[in-house]
Design a protein around this motif. Structure first.
Motif, PDB file in Angstrom:
ATOM      1  N   THR A  54       3.233 -17.609 -15.963  1.00 28.32           N
ATOM      2  CA  THR A  54       3.613 -17.319 -17.344  1.00 28.32           C
ATOM      3  C   THR A  54       5.101 -17.595 -17.467  1.00 28.32           C
ATOM      4  OG1 THR A  54       1.930 -15.594 -17.465  1.00 28.32           O
ATOM      5  CG2 THR A  54       3.636 -15.568 -19.161  1.00 28.32           C
ATOM      6  N   THR A  55       5.465 -18.508 -18.359  1.00 26.36           N
ATOM      7  CA  THR A  55       6.865 -18.903 -18.531  1.00 26.36           C
ATOM      8  C   THR A  55       7.549 -17.977 -19.540  1.00 26.36           C
ATOM      9  OG1 THR A  55       6.501 -20.412 -20.383  1.00 26.36           O
ATOM     10  CG2 THR A  55       6.165 -21.304 -18.165  1.00 26.36           C
ATOM     11  N   ASN A  56       8.821 -18.252 -19.796  1.00 25.49           N
ATOM     12  CA  ASN A  56       9.544 -17.484 -20.812  1.00 25.49           C
ATOM     13  C   ASN A  56       9.789 -18.319 -22.068  1.00 25.49           C
ATOM     14  OD1 ASN A  56      11.477 -19.259 -19.910  1.00 25.49           O
ATOM     15  ND2 ASN A  56      13.029 -17.722 -19.497  1.00 25.49           N
ATOM     16  N   GLN A  57       9.004 -19.385 -22.232  1.00 24.06           N
ATOM     17  CA  GLN A  57       9.148 -20.300 -23.364  1.00 24.06           C
ATOM     18  C   GLN A  57       7.913 -20.265 -24.252  1.00 24.06           C
ATOM     19  OE1 GLN A  57      11.855 -22.362 -23.976  1.00 24.06           O
ATOM     20  NE2 GLN A  57      12.827 -21.251 -22.304  1.00 24.06           N
ATOM     21  N   PRO A  58       8.071 -20.509 -25.550  1.00 28.93           N
ATOM     22  CA  PRO A  58       6.881 -20.669 -26.384  1.00 28.93           C
ATOM     23  C   PRO A  58       6.188 -21.989 -26.051  1.00 28.93           C
ATOM     24  CG  PRO A  58       8.868 -20.996 -27.696  1.00 28.93           C
ATOM     25  CD  PRO A  58       9.309 -20.593 -26.323  1.00 28.93           C
ATOM     26  N   HIS A  59       4.898 -22.056 -26.307  1.00 20.38           N
ATOM     27  CA  HIS A  59       4.157 -23.307 -26.101  1.00 20.38           C
ATOM     28  C   HIS A  59       4.704 -24.348 -27.066  1.00 20.38           C
ATOM     29  CE1 HIS A  59       0.874 -26.170 -25.897  1.00 20.38           C
ATOM     30  NE2 HIS A  59       0.411 -25.518 -24.836  1.00 20.38           N
ATOM     31  N   ALA A  60       4.865 -25.565 -26.590  1.00 20.50           N
ATOM     32  CA  ALA A  60       5.436 -26.639 -27.422  1.00 20.50           C
ATOM     33  C   ALA A  60       4.599 -26.910 -28.669  1.00 20.50           C
ATOM     34  CB  ALA A  60       5.590 -27.911 -26.607  1.00 20.50           C
ATOM     35  N   GLY A  61       3.308 -26.610 -28.617  1.00 23.77           N
ATOM     36  CA  GLY A  61       2.429 -26.849 -29.759  1.00 23.77           C
ATOM     37  C   GLY A  61       2.261 -25.639 -30.663  1.00 23.77           C
ATOM     38  N   ASN A  62       3.198 -24.703 -30.627  1.00 17.06           N
ATOM     39  CA  ASN A  62       3.053 -23.507 -31.464  1.00 17.06           C
ATOM     40  C   ASN A  62       3.110 -23.864 -32.940  1.00 17.06           C
ATOM     41  OD1 ASN A  62       5.847 -22.664 -32.674  1.00 17.06           O
ATOM     42  ND2 ASN A  62       6.317 -23.196 -30.557  1.00 17.06           N
ATOM     43  N   TRP A  63       2.475 -23.048 -33.760  1.00 20.80           N
ATOM     44  CA  TRP A  63       2.337 -23.320 -35.192  1.00 20.80           C
ATOM     45  C   TRP A  63       3.573 -22.943 -35.994  1.00 20.80           C
ATOM     46  CZ3 TRP A  63      -2.937 -20.401 -35.373  1.00 20.80           C
ATOM     47  CH2 TRP A  63      -3.907 -21.153 -34.683  1.00 20.80           C
ATOM     48  N   LEU A  64       4.498 -22.224 -35.383  1.00 20.53           N
ATOM     49  CA  LEU A  64       5.672 -21.755 -36.108  1.00 20.53           C
ATOM     50  C   LEU A  64       6.867 -22.681 -35.965  1.00 20.53           C
ATOM     51  CD1 LEU A  64       5.446 -17.964 -35.211  1.00 20.53           C
ATOM     52  CD2 LEU A  64       4.422 -19.177 -37.139  1.00 20.53           C
ATOM     53  N   GLY A  65       6.722 -23.693 -35.135  1.00 28.19           N
ATOM     54  CA  GLY A  65       7.813 -24.644 -34.941  1.00 28.19           C
ATOM     55  C   GLY A  65       8.947 -24.114 -34.079  1.00 28.19           C
ATOM     56  N   ARG A  66       8.701 -23.039 -33.346  1.00 27.87           N
ATOM     57  CA  ARG A  66       9.739 -22.518 -32.450  1.00 27.87           C
ATOM     58  C   ARG A  66       9.977 -23.510 -31.324  1.00 27.87           C
ATOM     59  NH1 ARG A  66       8.910 -16.504 -30.560  1.00 27.87           N
ATOM     60  NH2 ARG A  66      10.755 -17.090 -29.388  1.00 27.87           N
TER      61      ARG A  66
END
Length: 109
Positions: A54-66
């Motif tokens: 488990t990383t400390n980054q959001p998934h690149a394909g997140n829906w919020l554009g983070r």
């Protein structure tokens, strides 16, 4: 739990071959940035216990554009080395071994 061959990448760490895979599409929780990106690793020749990182980054394909950083092979190699130091034996059968590197992840809710 075996790692599917489709989409899996090969990496060699300390002379041992592994396969790792990051989900192309995020889970619902990852898509909403409720949980961080994770990936799986297994021994390439004699798969046993799967390593789930488990990383400390959001998934690149997140829906919020983070924005999030890509998972690099060097990140995977570092995680494999850390997991082995913590007792992961990749050729021994058993439940998945979880390596939590999510310190610093901030959820969207």
């Amino acid at each position: 739990m075996a790692l599917g061959r489709k989409g899996a990448r090969r990496i060699v760490v300390d002379g041992t071959s592994y396969r790792w895979r990051l989900r192309h599409r995020p889970t619902y929780s990852q898509a909403l940035c409720w949980s961080p990106c994770s990936y799986a690793v297994e021994h390439a020749v004699h798969p046993g216990t799967t390593l789930v990182v488990t990383t400390n980054q959001p998934h690149a394909g997140n829906w919020l554009g983070r924005p999030g950083n890509a998972v690099l092979p060097s990140d995977v190699a570092d995680a494999i080395e850390a997991a082995v130091r913590q007792g992961w034996v990749p050729t021994r059968p058993g439940s998945p071994f979880h390596l939590n590197q999510s310190t610093g992840f901030s959820s969207a809710h």
